[in-house]
Design an enzyme around this catalytic site. Structure first.
Site, PDB file in Angstrom:
ATOM      1  N   CYS A  61       1.023  -0.821   0.344  1.00 61.88           N
ATOM      2  CA  CYS A  61       0.273  -0.109   0.362  1.00 61.88           C
ATOM      3  C   CYS A  61       0.873   1.344  -0.359  1.00 61.88           C
ATOM      4  O   CYS A  61       1.651   1.310   1.136  1.00 61.88           O
ATOM      5  CB  CYS A  61      -1.017   0.210   1.009  1.00 61.88           C
ATOM      6  SG  CYS A  61      -2.123   1.334   1.529  1.00 61.88           S
ATOM      7  N   CYS A 340      25.057 -10.542  21.806  1.00 59.69           N
ATOM      8  CA  CYS A 340      26.038 -10.809  22.200  1.00 59.69           C
ATOM      9  C   CYS A 340      26.743 -11.120  20.795  1.00 59.69           C
ATOM     10  O   CYS A 340      26.910 -11.951  19.798  1.00 59.69           O
ATOM     11  CB  CYS A 340      25.528 -12.698  22.250  1.00 59.69           C
ATOM     12  SG  CYS A 340      27.492 -13.498  22.813  1.00 59.69           S
TER      13      CYS A 340
END
EC number: 1.8.4.11
Length: 368
Positions: A61, A340
């Site tokens: 859209c 990490c």
């Protein structure tokens, strides 16, 4: 009879789409103002007019993509319209919604390259779309919602193809159309600036993602990925193994796991800023641990089912370097989130050297 059939087709299309026109908006007739037949040369010249710094983005859209682009500093204008359809068909909302025209809901984006790069616009676009599906985005289904990036000159083509190649490499499938602009017709006036006129209107792009791009300072165009041979020459064998071959270094035996000096951590391949020492925390994992990136879109999160585990991999945005993994529910993290990250994927820039190395624009990260 013709109007009855057309109305039925339009109603069916709207049932499939969350991007239906507002109730108080009249369907616009096919005229020179709302999209006439491409067989009219004068109209086609007007709608195909471009400048050097223009890109056309189809991302479902067009209300959402238009609003997203307008939120990015440096974008001069974003206009909803219909692109790359059959040239014997009127380009207006009712006919496009039949799904038989080939037109894509597309946003014409004009930008100032002194303020924002094409790289930044394209990576923002890829951040909010799903590149793995065809003829749909979010709740919207139909050929008019097919994703695509359409360029108008060779310089833009090079950038589009370079970014598309990066995105293609980290997608399980890649359905985004990449190619030249064939034609473009502006959409009806009620579609322009739709979400500004209707703040609570439907949008398949989450508002939180929209806001991410309204205040970004890191421009990915300043940190482009080098050629493959240049990367190999630049990196140590360990850096190459980790960033290019998805390797993992040993815990508690890497450069930054226990370092807390003031400064930023950048992608070792491109130099793009990724993490700050202000968000680094002590962790028992044995690798550098951060509660968040400097800017969320600077890293890309992907599902990782390797080694019999279900994890979320973290990669750098422009370099596509393997960085590590992100985990939630971490009791040691102030945010509960632990990025990490392998030390080998990072280069540390001390606070005292940030200005000299071109990162002065991020010094305020350390202001209290």
């Amino acid at each position: 009879m013709h109007r009855t059939i057309l109305a039925s087709l339009l109603a069916a299309a709207m049932l499939l789409s969350g991007c239906s026109r507002p109730k108080d908006a009249a369907v616009q007739p096919a005229s020179s103002e709302t999209g006439s037949s491409q067989s009219e040369p004068e109209q086609e010249v007007m709608n195909m007019e471009t400048t050097e710094n223009v890109i056309y983005l189809a991302g479902g859209c067009f209300w959402g993509i238009e609003q997203l682009m307008q939120s990015i500093p440096g974008v001069i204008d974003a206009q909803s319209g219909y692109a790359n359809g059959s040239d014997e068909t009127d380009a207006n909302y009712p006919t496009v919604c039949t799904g038989k025209t080939g037109f894509r809901e597309t946003v014409r984006v004009e930008y100032d390259p002194e303020q924002v790069s094409l790289d930044a616009l394209l990576l923002a676009y890829f951040y909010v779309i799903d590149p793995t599906v065809e003829n749909r985005q979010g709740n919207d289904v139909g050929t008019q919602y097919q994703t695509g990036v359409y360029y108008t000159n060779d310089k833009a083509k090079e950038t589009v193809e370079r970014i598309a190649e990066i995105e293609r490499s980290r997608s399980r499938s890649f359905k985004v159309e990449i190619g030249p602009l064939v034609n473009f017709y502006p959409a009806e006036e009620y579609h322009q600036d739709y979400l500004e006129k209707n703040p609570n209107g439907y949008c398949h792009i989450p508002l939180a993602e929209m806001k991410l791009f309204s205040s970004l300072r890191i421009d990915p165009g300043d940190y482009q990925k080098p050629a493959a041979e240049a990367i190999r020459d630049k990196l140590t064998s360990e850096q190459y193994r980790v960033t290019q071959q998805n390797g993992t270094e040993r815990p508690f035996a890497n450069e930054f796991w226990d370092q807390f000096e003031k400064g930023i951590y950048v992608d070792v391949v491109t130099g793009e800023p990724l993490f700050s020492s202000t968000d680094k925390f002590e962790s028992g994992c044995g690798w550098p641990a951060f509660s968040k990136p400097i800017e969320e879109p600077a890293v890309v999160e992907l599902p990782d089912d390797s080694h019999g585990m279900h994890r979320t991999e973290v990669r750098s945005r422009t370099g596509d370097s393997h960085l590590g993994h992100v985990f939630t529910g971490d009791p040691e993290s102030p945010s509960g989130v632990r990025y990490c990250i392998n030390s080998a994927s990072l280069r540390f820039v001390p606070y005292a050297k940030m200005e000299a190395e071109g990162y002065g624009y991020l010094l305020d990260l350390f202001e209290e």
